[in-house]
Design an enzyme around this catalytic site. Sequence first.
Site, short mmCIF file in Angstrom:
data_model
loop_
_atom_site.label_atom_id
_atom_site.label_comp_id
_atom_site.label_asym_id
_atom_site.label_seq_id
_atom_site.Cartn_x
_atom_site.Cartn_y
_atom_site.Cartn_z
N ARG A 174 0.84 -1.21 0.00
CA ARG A 174 0.00 0.00 0.00
C ARG A 174 0.86 1.25 0.00
NH1 ARG A 174 -2.35 -0.71 5.16
NH2 ARG A 174 -1.29 -2.69 5.25
N ARG A 178 1.07 8.67 5.23
CA ARG A 178 -0.17 9.14 5.85
C ARG A 178 -0.29 10.65 5.63
NH1 ARG A 178 0.62 6.10 11.62
NH2 ARG A 178 0.45 3.98 10.79
N ARG A 250 17.62 -13.75 7.57
CA ARG A 250 18.48 -12.66 8.01
C ARG A 250 18.65 -12.81 9.52
NH1 ARG A 250 21.40 -10.16 4.51
NH2 ARG A 250 21.29 -8.11 5.53
N ARG A 280 19.21 0.62 13.12
CA ARG A 280 18.52 1.43 14.12
C ARG A 280 19.23 1.33 15.47
NH1 ARG A 280 12.86 -2.01 15.13
NH2 ARG A 280 13.84 -4.02 15.50
N GLU A 301 21.67 -1.95 16.11
CA GLU A 301 21.20 -3.18 15.46
C GLU A 301 21.74 -3.28 14.03
OE1 GLU A 301 17.04 -3.86 16.48
OE2 GLU A 301 16.77 -4.80 14.52
N TYR A 349 7.29 -14.83 8.89
CA TYR A 349 7.39 -13.80 9.91
C TYR A 349 6.02 -13.70 10.58
CZ TYR A 349 7.70 -9.75 12.67
OH TYR A 349 7.65 -8.94 13.77
N ASP A 351 3.92 -11.86 13.80
CA ASP A 351 3.87 -11.01 14.98
C ASP A 351 3.38 -11.84 16.17
OD1 ASP A 351 4.91 -8.52 14.37
OD2 ASP A 351 3.07 -7.87 13.36
C1 LIG Z 1 13.79 -8.56 15.82
C2 LIG Z 1 12.36 -8.97 16.00
C3 LIG Z 1 11.47 -8.03 16.46
C4 LIG Z 1 10.13 -8.38 16.64
N1 LIG Z 1 9.27 -7.43 17.07
C5 LIG Z 1 7.97 -7.74 17.24
C6 LIG Z 1 7.04 -6.74 17.66
O1 LIG Z 1 7.39 -5.58 17.89
N2 LIG Z 1 5.74 -7.10 17.81
C7 LIG Z 1 5.30 -8.38 17.55
O2 LIG Z 1 4.10 -8.65 17.70
N3 LIG Z 1 6.17 -9.34 17.16
C8 LIG Z 1 7.48 -9.06 17.00
N4 LIG Z 1 8.37 -10.04 16.60
C9 LIG Z 1 7.87 -11.43 16.39
C10 LIG Z 1 7.99 -12.33 17.64
O3 LIG Z 1 9.33 -12.44 18.03
C11 LIG Z 1 7.39 -13.71 17.28
O4 LIG Z 1 6.03 -13.56 17.02
C12 LIG Z 1 7.55 -14.77 18.38
O5 LIG Z 1 8.83 -14.80 18.92
C13 LIG Z 1 7.22 -16.13 17.81
O6 LIG Z 1 7.26 -17.10 18.83
P1 LIG Z 1 7.66 -18.62 18.53
O7 LIG Z 1 7.44 -19.36 19.77
O8 LIG Z 1 6.95 -19.08 17.30
O9 LIG Z 1 9.20 -18.57 18.11
P2 LIG Z 1 10.52 -18.24 19.01
O10 LIG Z 1 10.27 -17.07 19.88
O11 LIG Z 1 11.64 -18.15 18.03
O12 LIG Z 1 10.70 -19.52 19.89
C14 LIG Z 1 11.21 -20.73 19.40
C15 LIG Z 1 12.03 -21.38 20.50
O13 LIG Z 1 12.36 -22.71 20.10
C16 LIG Z 1 13.65 -23.00 20.56
N5 LIG Z 1 14.19 -24.09 19.73
C17 LIG Z 1 14.33 -24.10 18.38
N6 LIG Z 1 14.82 -25.27 17.97
C18 LIG Z 1 14.98 -26.04 19.08
C19 LIG Z 1 15.42 -27.38 19.28
N7 LIG Z 1 15.79 -28.18 18.28
N8 LIG Z 1 15.46 -27.85 20.55
C20 LIG Z 1 15.07 -27.05 21.60
N9 LIG Z 1 14.62 -25.79 21.44
C21 LIG Z 1 14.58 -25.30 20.20
C22 LIG Z 1 14.42 -21.70 20.42
O14 LIG Z 1 15.52 -21.66 21.29
C23 LIG Z 1 13.34 -20.67 20.77
O15 LIG Z 1 13.41 -20.30 22.14
C24 LIG Z 1 9.69 -9.70 16.36
C25 LIG Z 1 10.62 -10.64 15.89
C26 LIG Z 1 11.93 -10.28 15.68
C27 LIG Z 1 12.87 -11.29 15.12
#
Ligand SMILES: Cc1cc2nc3c(=O)[nH]c(=O)nc-3n(C[C@H](O)[C@H](O)[C@H](O)COP(=O)(O)OP(=O)(O)OC[C@H]3O[C@@H](n4cnc5c(N)ncnc54)[C@H](O)[C@@H]3O)c2cc1C
Length: 384
Positions: A174, A178, A250, A280, A301, A349, A351
């Site tokens: 989009r 704004r 990345r 940033r 970062e 990705y 949230d």
């Molecule tokens: C830089 C960044 C900024 C972000 N900012 C925002 C934001 O502002 N707002 C928002 O809503 N979302 C944000 N997010 C998204 C948010 O981080 C994710 O939605 C969330 O972390 C997803 O949770 P998850 O449990 O799926 O994955 P993860 O948080 O990645 O958890 C997966 C876990 O599995 C573990 N794991 C993986 N493989 C193994 C294995 N083989 N054995 C044991 N453990 C393992 C890892 O250690 C990890 O702890 C951001 C993401 C990033 C990267």
Amino acid sequence: MAGKNLLMVGAGLSGAVIGRELAEAGHKVTIIDARDHIGGNCHTERDGETGVMVHVYGPHIFHTDDAEVWAYVNGFENFRPYKNRVKTTVGGKVYSLPINLHTINQFFDKALRPDEARAFIEAQADTSIDDPQTFEEQALRFVGPDLYEAFFKGYIQKQWGCSPTELPASILKRLPVRFNYDDNYFAHRFQGMPENGYTAMIERILDHPAITVELGRKIGRAEAQSYDHVFYSGPLDGWFDYELGRLGYRTLDFERFTYQGDYQGCAVMNYGEASVPHTRVTEHKHFSPWESHEGSVLYREFSRACEADDIPYYPIRLVAEKEMLGAYVEKARAERGVSFVGRLGTYRYLDMDVTIREALDAARAFLDAEKAGNPVPAFFAAPV
Ligand SMILES: Cc1cc2nc3c(=O)[nH]c(=O)nc-3n(C[C@H](O)[C@H](O)[C@H](O)COP(=O)(O)OP(=O)(O)OC[C@H]3O[C@@H](n4cnc5c(N)ncnc54)[C@H](O)[C@@H]3O)c2cc1C
């Protein structure tokens, strides 16, 4: 239905929420994470030197339109009002993001009203581009060369490690502008920050007698076999020992530094130019504006290609990755007794609010499948 012996690989939001829902439904849940803390990438902790609550893997702001998810997180932690207001430094000046009327007026040294600004930006746009194919073409068509060069080109290049001419137009769906003074980064109805951090919230989600958490142990496909069902929130290609190659990600490097007082006056300051190596600087005490700290801790970062030992942050999902992803998805669908969940398990990705929504839905789908005697699917949310 007899309680099953279930394994969650990963103690991030995906593993914690699915685990909690299934523990409440009468199952025995083991959660194992390779890291020495719970919370996955949302992990927060108090900085030892300054006492500031730090978002260890990068800043996390909670925002959603999903009322059930908002009620869910508020059931485990008090959320304080928080609006994400981002600034950017370009050409030695500071502007407001997302590009809004203030940004336009400042950048072009004007005092335009909304309608005038709209007409002005339309006049900048390159209307000779009929069918934009790349990010660059799309941006030029929307905002013209000046805003594109200042606010998109360098930043995108740093963030994705390639030229905006190599990225698809679909990334910029989009008009990214704004025509009012609204600088609230997110448009969602519910926005906030957990008062005691995300890890405190996830600790409470995990606080259930049927849940056992084990940290500091990486678990693979072979070890996971002894459970009735596995919810795997690790990297999809990792489950198969990367036998078809590595899906592109990345990663981020954070350079921590401290300051006495207020270093930049806001939580997030972007740096748009390609000549500044970082994307940033985040000043973490501004993520908890209700707290007061004299000392300040900041992260510069940097974004780069993810190598084998790095933390995968952002899935790249360009053409080559999508092909490999398709092949891994096929292999995953042929597996039995495991479901791939979360941002790494589905190579998307997500949230936090979407992660929680999908986790709640996955737990319900699992319970429904069990009740009906149907096989549990490999994916509850399709990666492709
Ligand atoms: C830089 C960044 C900024 C972000 N900012 C925002 C934001 O502002 N707002 C928002 O809503 N979302 C944000 N997010 C998204 C948010 O981080 C994710 O939605 C969330 O972390 C997803 O949770 P998850 O449990 O799926 O994955 P993860 O948080 O990645 O958890 C997966 C876990 O599995 C573990 N794991 C993986 N493989 C193994 C294995 N083989 N054995 C044991 N453990 C393992 C890892 O250690 C990890 O702890 C951001 C993401 C990033 C990267």
